[in-house]
Design a protein around this motif. Structure first.
Motif, PDB file in Angstrom:
ATOM      1  N   LYS A 179       3.131   5.078  -3.569  1.00 36.73           N
ATOM      2  CA  LYS A 179       3.263   3.649  -3.868  1.00 36.73           C
ATOM      3  C   LYS A 179       2.196   2.891  -3.095  1.00 36.73           C
ATOM      4  CE  LYS A 179       6.654  -0.119  -3.852  1.00 36.73           C
ATOM      5  NZ  LYS A 179       8.009  -0.533  -3.437  1.00 36.73           N
ATOM      6  N   GLY A 180       1.310   2.233  -3.824  1.00 35.70           N
ATOM      7  CA  GLY A 180       0.228   1.518  -3.171  1.00 35.70           C
ATOM      8  C   GLY A 180      -1.086   1.756  -3.884  1.00 35.70           C
ATOM      9  N   PRO A 181      -2.180   1.146  -3.421  1.00 35.96           N
ATOM     10  CA  PRO A 181      -3.494   1.312  -4.052  1.00 35.96           C
ATOM     11  C   PRO A 181      -3.946   2.775  -4.030  1.00 35.96           C
ATOM     12  CG  PRO A 181      -3.519  -0.498  -2.492  1.00 35.96           C
ATOM     13  CD  PRO A 181      -2.232   0.221  -2.288  1.00 35.96           C
ATOM     14  N   LYS A 182      -4.625   3.171  -5.090  1.00 38.61           N
ATOM     15  CA  LYS A 182      -5.095   4.555  -5.209  1.00 38.61           C
ATOM     16  C   LYS A 182      -6.587   4.690  -4.937  1.00 38.61           C
ATOM     17  CE  LYS A 182      -1.122   6.275  -6.683  1.00 38.61           C
ATOM     18  NZ  LYS A 182      -0.245   5.117  -6.452  1.00 38.61           N
ATOM     19  N   GLU A 183      -7.291   3.568  -4.743  1.00 37.71           N
ATOM     20  CA  GLU A 183      -8.746   3.625  -4.561  1.00 37.71           C
ATOM     21  C   GLU A 183      -9.119   4.275  -3.230  1.00 37.71           C
ATOM     22  OE1 GLU A 183     -10.266  -0.308  -7.017  1.00 37.71           O
ATOM     23  OE2 GLU A 183      -9.680  -0.495  -4.916  1.00 37.71           O
ATOM     24  N   ALA A 184     -10.270   4.940  -3.245  1.00 33.61           N
ATOM     25  CA  ALA A 184     -10.795   5.575  -2.034  1.00 33.61           C
ATOM     26  C   ALA A 184     -12.275   5.236  -1.889  1.00 33.61           C
ATOM     27  CB  ALA A 184     -10.602   7.086  -2.094  1.00 33.61           C
ATOM     28  N   VAL A 240     -15.772   5.220  -7.904  1.00 30.93           N
ATOM     29  CA  VAL A 240     -14.590   5.093  -7.048  1.00 30.93           C
ATOM     30  C   VAL A 240     -13.458   5.930  -7.633  1.00 30.93           C
ATOM     31  CG1 VAL A 240     -12.880   3.505  -6.111  1.00 30.93           C
ATOM     32  CG2 VAL A 240     -15.269   2.793  -6.320  1.00 30.93           C
ATOM     33  N   GLY A 241     -12.864   6.783  -6.792  1.00 33.06           N
ATOM     34  CA  GLY A 241     -11.778   7.650  -7.244  1.00 33.06           C
ATOM     35  C   GLY A 241     -10.567   7.537  -6.345  1.00 33.06           C
ATOM     36  N   LYS A 242      -9.692   8.520  -6.435  1.00 37.12           N
ATOM     37  CA  LYS A 242      -8.471   8.534  -5.634  1.00 37.12           C
ATOM     38  C   LYS A 242      -8.722   9.201  -4.284  1.00 37.12           C
ATOM     39  CE  LYS A 242      -5.122   8.635  -9.440  1.00 37.12           C
ATOM     40  NZ  LYS A 242      -3.958   9.360 -10.017  1.00 37.12           N
ATOM     41  N   ALA A 243      -7.933   8.804  -3.308  1.00 29.76           N
ATOM     42  CA  ALA A 243      -8.006   9.436  -1.982  1.00 29.76           C
ATOM     43  C   ALA A 243      -7.457  10.855  -2.071  1.00 29.76           C
ATOM     44  CB  ALA A 243      -7.212   8.624  -0.970  1.00 29.76           C
ATOM     45  N   GLU A 244      -8.176  11.805  -1.484  1.00 30.16           N
ATOM     46  CA  GLU A 244      -7.770  13.205  -1.551  1.00 30.16           C
ATOM     47  C   GLU A 244      -6.928  13.629  -0.349  1.00 30.16           C
ATOM     48  OE1 GLU A 244     -11.136  15.670  -2.138  1.00 30.16           O
ATOM     49  OE2 GLU A 244     -11.721  14.732  -4.035  1.00 30.16           O
ATOM     50  N   ASN A 245      -7.225  13.091   0.819  1.00 32.68           N
ATOM     51  CA  ASN A 245      -6.524  13.513   2.031  1.00 32.68           C
ATOM     52  C   ASN A 245      -5.370  12.587   2.408  1.00 32.68           C
ATOM     53  OD1 ASN A 245      -8.301  15.729   2.495  1.00 32.68           O
ATOM     54  ND2 ASN A 245      -9.823  14.294   3.280  1.00 32.68           N
ATOM     55  N   GLU A 246      -5.438  11.333   2.005  1.00 28.42           N
ATOM     56  CA  GLU A 246      -4.395  10.355   2.340  1.00 28.42           C
ATOM     57  C   GLU A 246      -3.700   9.912   1.051  1.00 28.42           C
ATOM     58  OE1 GLU A 246      -5.698   7.601   5.735  1.00 28.42           O
ATOM     59  OE2 GLU A 246      -7.580   8.271   4.858  1.00 28.42           O
ATOM     60  N   VAL A 247      -2.907  10.793   0.505  1.00 33.16           N
ATOM     61  CA  VAL A 247      -2.254  10.550  -0.784  1.00 33.16           C
ATOM     62  C   VAL A 247      -1.040   9.648  -0.574  1.00 33.16           C
ATOM     63  CG1 VAL A 247      -1.153  11.643  -2.770  1.00 33.16           C
ATOM     64  CG2 VAL A 247      -3.018  12.804  -1.578  1.00 33.16           C
ATOM     65  N   VAL A 248      -0.880   8.661  -1.451  1.00 36.53           N
ATOM     66  CA  VAL A 248       0.283   7.772  -1.414  1.00 36.53           C
ATOM     67  C   VAL A 248       0.919   7.731  -2.800  1.00 36.53           C
ATOM     68  CG1 VAL A 248      -0.615   6.331   0.443  1.00 36.53           C
ATOM     69  CG2 VAL A 248      -1.076   5.711  -1.929  1.00 36.53           C
TER      70      VAL A 248
END
Length: 514
Positions: free
Chosen positions: A165-170, A155-163
């Motif tokens: 403030k908030g959860p980083k899981e993708a 499980v990594g970070k979202a690449e297209n929907e970057v935030v």
């Protein structure tokens, strides 16, 4: 003679080669409908034939002797998608060392789950899903042990929907991992994950997620019916499934939301939407959706009320800026120059004095160049991509101005429109906005502001006619439904009392108890 020679050549070229002989698979299909035999040798012969053993090096058959039963047995599995250590520890070792004389096979095997099957096609499906099939001589049934081990990235970070403030899981490419990420956000027994098969030949599995206490039964039935009507050999991932079940396949406006964020998918589930998962795709599909679903950003509910609405206002202005800034410049410069202040008009005329092309050609050239630089930056390796974007834009823009091919004002206008398009982070909706600006540019070059207005009104009429699985595209703005009021500006979290009325959920009011 020459004419006859060329005629013969053309005739040979036009004549299509004979089709290769078709190899019928009816015998294999009929075999799969049968039950397994009562002897181990017959069953091994059938399954070795189906899996092309020993030519197929990926398929393994382990033959053993069970001392307690005094019978031979065999374990069939696919090595690349099955955990060999699990088979050794949970299946083979217990069968070889069981001491109780009256113990059943189902009780001896200590795998995560064990079930039985008689039909050959059911056994094949389980083996193809990474499970191990245990055949015992004299038994008219096969024992299927859960030992699947498909490889997937962590499980990594979202690449297209970057935030920020908030959860980083993708999501990842493994559907079961994605399901666990959703259940981590929504820990309730009412969350249902139904499994379906969307391609019989490739056995592509699909998970249909919904909250049974909220989802509308008619909507759920409509989604299942549309999935069941898919008649195709293989559906590798969710992106292909999206194109098979969407309402208008040739429309520029998307009617299914593609998201790679578990928190966003969970928020839609809690509203009464349906979410689809498949292996091989690091995202899910949300059904149904409206225009506002694409316009909203998942981060906005994590920000404080004034900050969230400020970013929404910026995105709304960026949306109109992307579509209209280039077209408005052409319309005003060509047909409505009286709208420009005299000093600004003289400045524009001075910059375009040596440019040989009309304004519409300038705009189209720069828009095409900007899209080309963006696409090149996306496709090249990541360390080089940003460099290509920055260097390409600087060099191309500066050289075009110095060569008197493009006026400086056009560079500014196209750059503003391009930067505004980056504020729209949803992939499909971003493509929609980037494409529809070109018809507006062409219409503005021919008809001016009046053509621009007519095309905008016509586009609105078309967009209003679109439906996503029966839900109007601009709901709850038009037609009006009871909802939380989360449209152009969102309300305070404590004021969002209603779920979307256009979904017709079983429970339309948000409250603490379930």
């Amino acid at each position: 003679m020459r004419k006859k020679f060329f005629k013969r050549i053309l005739k040979k070229l036009k004549t299509s080669p004979p089709n290769p002989p078709e190899v019928s698979a009816h015998g294999e299909i009929a075999l799969k409908k049968q039950d397994i035999k009562d002897t181990l040798d017959q069953n091994l012969k059938i399954f070795k034939s189906l899996y092309s053993v020993p030519d197929n090096a990926d398929v393994k058959v382990r033959e053993i002797f069970i001392p307690r039963l005094k019978r031979n047995a065999a374990i069939l599995f696919i090595a690349s998608i099955t955990d060999a250590l699990e088979i050794e520890a949970r299946i083979i070792d217990p069968l070889l060392h069981e001491s109780e004389s009256d113990a059943e096979i189902l009780n001896i095997i200590s795998a995560r789950s064990v079930k039985t099957a008689k039909k050959i096609e059911d056994i094949v499906d389980e083996v193809n899903n990474g499970n191990a099939a245990i055949f015992v001589d004299g038994d008219m049934q096969c024992y299927l042990a859960d030992a699947s081990s498909f490889q997937a990235r962590p499980v990594g970070k979202a690449e297209n929907e970057v935030v920020l403030k908030g959860p980083k899981e993708a999501f990842t490419e493994k559907a079961l991992v994605n399901l666990s990420l959703v259940r981590k956000n929504f820990r309730n027994e009412s969350l249902v994950a139904e499994k379906a098969v969307v391609a019989k030949r490739a056995n592509n599995g699909l998970f249909i997620l919904y909250v049974k206490d909220l989802v509308n039964e008619d909507l759920l039935k409509k989604v299942k019916d549309r999935i069941s009507k898919i008649d195709i050999a293989a559906v590798q991932n969710i992106s292909l499934l999206e194109q098979l079940i969407e309402d208008r396949k040739n429309s520029l406006f998307p009617t299914i939301l593609y998201t790679e964020r578990p928190d966003r998918a969970t928020s839609f589930l809690q509203e009464g939407h349906i979410v689809l998962f498949m292996d091989n795709a690091p995202a899910c599909l949300v059904i149904p959706v409206t225009f506002w679903s694409f316009f909203h950003n998942p981060e906005e509910h994590y920000l404080r009320f004034p900050y969230a609405n400020f970013t929404r206002l910026l995105r709304f202005l960026a949306l109109f800026n992307t579509i209209f800034i280039s077209a408005s410049y052409i319309a005003i410069a060509n047909y409505h120059s009286g709208m420009i202040p005299p000093d600004l008009l003289l400045a524009i005329s001075a910059t375009r004095e040596k440019v040989p092309f009309p304004a519409i050609v300038e705009i189209l050239l720069m828009e095409f160049a900007f899209e080309l630089i963006r696409e090149a930056g996306l496709r090249v390796p990541s360390p080089i991509g940003p460099t290509i974007g920055i260097v390409g834009a600087l060099i191309l823009g500066q050289a075009a101005v110095q060569a008197n091919v493009i006026s400086p004002l056009v560079i500014i206008i196209v750059a503003l429109g391009g930067l505004s398009s980056f504020a729209i982070n949803e992939i499909h909706f971003n493509f929609t906005i980037r494409i529809i600006k070109f018809p507006f540019i062409l219409v503005a070059g021919v008809f001016g502001i009046f053509g621009l207005t007519a095309l905008f009104v016509g586009g609105l009429y078309y967009a209003v006619s679109i439906k996503s699985f029966g839900v109007p595209y601009f709901a709850p703005f038009t037609p009006k439904y009871r909802s939380s009021g989360d449209l152009l500006f969102r309300k305070k979290i404590s004021s969002e009392r209603f779920r979307p009325g256009y979904l017709k959920p079983k429970d339309g009011i948000k409250k603490g108890e379930v």
